[in-house]
Write a protein that holds these residues in place. Structure first.
Motif, PDB file in Angstrom:
ATOM      1  N   LYS A  50      79.076 -12.486  74.018  1.00  0.00           N
ATOM      2  CA  LYS A  50      79.302 -13.934  73.956  1.00  0.00           C
ATOM      3  C   LYS A  50      78.545 -14.628  75.084  1.00  0.00           C
ATOM      4  O   LYS A  50      77.934 -15.690  74.884  1.00  0.00           O
ATOM      5  CB  LYS A  50      80.798 -14.236  74.046  1.00  0.00           C
ATOM      6  N   ALA A  51      78.568 -14.025  76.278  1.00  0.00           N
ATOM      7  CA  ALA A  51      77.841 -14.588  77.419  1.00  0.00           C
ATOM      8  C   ALA A  51      76.331 -14.544  77.181  1.00  0.00           C
ATOM      9  O   ALA A  51      75.611 -15.497  77.505  1.00  0.00           O
ATOM     10  CB  ALA A  51      78.195 -13.816  78.689  1.00  0.00           C
ATOM     11  N   VAL A  52      75.843 -13.423  76.602  1.00  0.00           N
ATOM     12  CA  VAL A  52      74.409 -13.309  76.304  1.00  0.00           C
ATOM     13  C   VAL A  52      74.003 -14.375  75.287  1.00  0.00           C
ATOM     14  O   VAL A  52      72.971 -15.042  75.424  1.00  0.00           O
ATOM     15  CB  VAL A  52      74.054 -11.902  75.773  1.00  0.00           C
ATOM     16  N   SER A  53      74.829 -14.552  74.265  1.00  0.00           N
ATOM     17  CA  SER A  53      74.561 -15.547  73.232  1.00  0.00           C
ATOM     18  C   SER A  53      74.488 -16.947  73.825  1.00  0.00           C
ATOM     19  O   SER A  53      73.599 -17.749  73.492  1.00  0.00           O
ATOM     20  CB  SER A  53      75.658 -15.488  72.167  1.00  0.00           C
ATOM     21  N   SER A  54      75.416 -17.232  74.737  1.00  0.00           N
ATOM     22  CA  SER A  54      75.434 -18.542  75.386  1.00  0.00           C
ATOM     23  C   SER A  54      74.177 -18.757  76.220  1.00  0.00           C
ATOM     24  O   SER A  54      73.600 -19.853  76.222  1.00  0.00           O
ATOM     25  CB  SER A  54      76.684 -18.655  76.268  1.00  0.00           C
ATOM     26  N   ALA A  55      73.725 -17.697  76.906  1.00  0.00           N
ATOM     27  CA  ALA A  55      72.493 -17.792  77.694  1.00  0.00           C
ATOM     28  C   ALA A  55      71.282 -18.023  76.792  1.00  0.00           C
ATOM     29  O   ALA A  55      70.399 -18.826  77.115  1.00  0.00           O
ATOM     30  CB  ALA A  55      72.302 -16.521  78.515  1.00  0.00           C
ATOM     31  N   LEU A  56      71.245 -17.324  75.654  1.00  0.00           N
ATOM     32  CA  LEU A  56      70.131 -17.495  74.709  1.00  0.00           C
ATOM     33  C   LEU A  56      70.066 -18.920  74.174  1.00  0.00           C
ATOM     34  O   LEU A  56      68.980 -19.460  73.954  1.00  0.00           O
ATOM     35  CB  LEU A  56      70.284 -16.519  73.531  1.00  0.00           C
ATOM     36  N   SER A  57      71.224 -19.523  73.973  1.00  0.00           N
ATOM     37  CA  SER A  57      71.255 -20.879  73.406  1.00  0.00           C
ATOM     38  C   SER A  57      70.963 -21.956  74.454  1.00  0.00           C
ATOM     39  O   SER A  57      70.786 -23.122  74.115  1.00  0.00           O
ATOM     40  CB  SER A  57      72.620 -21.152  72.765  1.00  0.00           C
ATOM     41  N   THR A  58      70.904 -21.545  75.731  1.00  0.00           N
ATOM     42  CA  THR A  58      70.688 -22.513  76.814  1.00  0.00           C
ATOM     43  C   THR A  58      69.300 -22.391  77.421  1.00  0.00           C
ATOM     44  O   THR A  58      68.650 -23.396  77.715  1.00  0.00           O
ATOM     45  CB  THR A  58      71.741 -22.296  77.929  1.00  0.00           C
ATOM     46  N   ASN A  59      68.839 -21.129  77.627  1.00  0.00           N
ATOM     47  CA  ASN A  59      67.589 -20.882  78.328  1.00  0.00           C
ATOM     48  C   ASN A  59      66.396 -20.997  77.374  1.00  0.00           C
ATOM     49  O   ASN A  59      66.272 -20.230  76.429  1.00  0.00           O
ATOM     50  CB  ASN A  59      67.629 -19.480  78.959  1.00  0.00           C
ATOM     51  N   LYS A  60      65.511 -21.950  77.656  1.00  0.00           N
ATOM     52  CA  LYS A  60      64.346 -22.172  76.792  1.00  0.00           C
ATOM     53  C   LYS A  60      63.165 -21.282  77.168  1.00  0.00           C
ATOM     54  O   LYS A  60      62.190 -21.198  76.433  1.00  0.00           O
ATOM     55  CB  LYS A  60      63.909 -23.641  76.878  1.00  0.00           C
ATOM     56  N   HIS A  61      63.244 -20.622  78.319  1.00  0.00           N
ATOM     57  CA  HIS A  61      62.088 -19.873  78.835  1.00  0.00           C
ATOM     58  C   HIS A  61      62.089 -18.408  78.428  1.00  0.00           C
ATOM     59  O   HIS A  61      61.020 -17.801  78.337  1.00  0.00           O
ATOM     60  CB  HIS A  61      62.048 -19.978  80.369  1.00  0.00           C
ATOM     61  N   LEU A  62      63.276 -17.829  78.194  1.00  0.00           N
ATOM     62  CA  LEU A  62      63.372 -16.392  77.923  1.00  0.00           C
ATOM     63  C   LEU A  62      62.682 -16.043  76.603  1.00  0.00           C
ATOM     64  O   LEU A  62      63.017 -16.582  75.548  1.00  0.00           O
ATOM     65  CB  LEU A  62      64.835 -15.962  77.875  1.00  0.00           C
TER      66      LEU A  62
END
Length: 370
Positions: A240-252
């Motif tokens: 869930k935390a990884v998913s949230s990071a993916l939906s926020t970080n535009k650079h990864l």
């Protein structure tokens, strides 16, 4: 001249070449049994004023701590040197400390320093940290496969967090790190805007550590483009935390998260983040993550709609015919932009194999590796 069965007997000839050819800027002699005696001869050539060497690769050369004095002398005389790789040599802490002291004093603008599997512990991390503080040119540091531990990482971070440090690529794989290190690593990810790639493969980060890293990825100042967390003891609980990071970080753009027990439920959560408009992931590695056909509907949807996704690794997962067919359906869609699909060690029927081959023929831009 990598892996050419060379010994120290070749080094006098190589020394002559280094002394006589100012046009020679790269020397790769890794995987040769040159030994300390042979590389000392090479260093004499490097010290020649005519030598303009910029890149020196000495991996797997059977070097010992005795080489450092000659190397430091060469470094002092060679302001042109930008890259130095000494990985997979039995140097030890004392030699690495001496090397780092020499690098700090040398006039060279070193950009790359690789010291993987050199017998380093936390004892030499303060000296490596000093190199990071004093060489703002250093952009690529690899100390993977050294048992530096959490205490060593904390010392490295003192240099990494220094304002003059401009690190871009940091490899810390198999360094005996635990979730305790993730606080320092998270601070680095969220504040060091030059950092674009970090490898933490084969460290015992666990879900709690990964959650800290994900929080850092959500920081607007994070510019990280590649995160390697394969074999880090992760489970569904961090997804869930990884998913949230993916939906926020535009650079990864690259996420290697294979060899973790994410399971179908975890990957379905990841796919929610993948589908977010902010997510720009290009390469996703999910090999050996305990996946079955059940998660392939979500994966297929992401493949068919997320045009930035060009590489997907699903190796070593029991997807069977049902799962592979769902993935094939997504690949056939014009909207799918996956160009490389990696499917090592997955069992499927001859009928599905025919479908895969036909798909490759109909879409020659797609490469299926199995």
């Amino acid at each position: 001249l990598q892996n050419c069965n060379l010994t120290s007997a070749s080094c006098e000839t190589l020394r002559s070449v280094l002394s006589a050819q100012p046009s020679l800027t790269e020397l790769h002699v890794g995987d040769n049994r040159l030994g300390t005696a042979g590389v000392k001869v090479l260093c004499q050539g490097i010290m020649n004023p005519s030598c303009k060497l910029q890149k020196l690769q000495l991996e797997y050369c059977e070097l010992t701590a005795d080489i450092v004095e000659a190397l430091n002398a060469a470094l002092q005389s060679k302001p042109t040197l930008k890259e130095l790789s000494l990985s997979n040599n039995t140097l030890g802490d004392t030699a690495v400390k001496q090397l780092c002291q020499g690098l700090v004093e040398a006039s060279c603008n070193l950009e790359l320093l690789h010291l993987e599997n050199c017998g380093i512990t936390s004892d030499s991390c303060m000296e490596i940290s000093a190199v990071l503080r004093n060489k703002s040119s250093l952009m690529d540091l690899s100390v993977g496969d050294n048992k530096i531990g959490d205490s060593g990482l904390a010392l490295l971070c003192q240099g990494l967090m220094h304002p003059s440090c401009k690190i871009q690529k940091l490899w810390l794989w198999d360094c005996d790190l635990t979730s305790a290190s993730c606080k320092d690593i998270s601070r680095l990810i969220s504040t060091k805007e030059t950092l674009t790639e970090i490898s933490l493969i084969d460290n015992n980060l666990r879900d709690s550590g990964m959650e800290m890293l994900c929080q850092a990825l959500k920081d607007p100042k994070s510019k990280l483009q590649e995160l390697w967390v394969r074999e880090c003891g992760l489970t569904t609980a961090c997804c869930k935390a990884v998913s949230s990071a993916l939906s926020t970080n535009k650079h990864l753009k690259v996420l290697h998260i294979g060899e973790n027990k994410l399971g179908d439920a975890g990957v379905e959560l990841l796919c929610e983040g993948l589908m977010h408009p902010n997510c720009n992931i290009q390469s996703l590695w999910l090999g050996n993550c305990d996946l079955t056909a059940s998660c392939c509907v979500s994966l297929a949807t992401a493949m068919a709609t997320k045009q930035c996704l060009t590489e997907l690794d699903l190796s070593y997962n029991p997807l069977d015919d049902e799962g592979i067919r769902k993935i094939c359906e997504a690949l056939r869609k014009p909207s799918c932009n996956v160009q490389q699909l990696i499917l090592y060690d997955i069992l499927w029927s001859s009928e599905v194999d025919d479908e895969l081959r036909a798909l490759e023929e109909s879409k020659p831009e797609v490469k299926i590796v199995s």
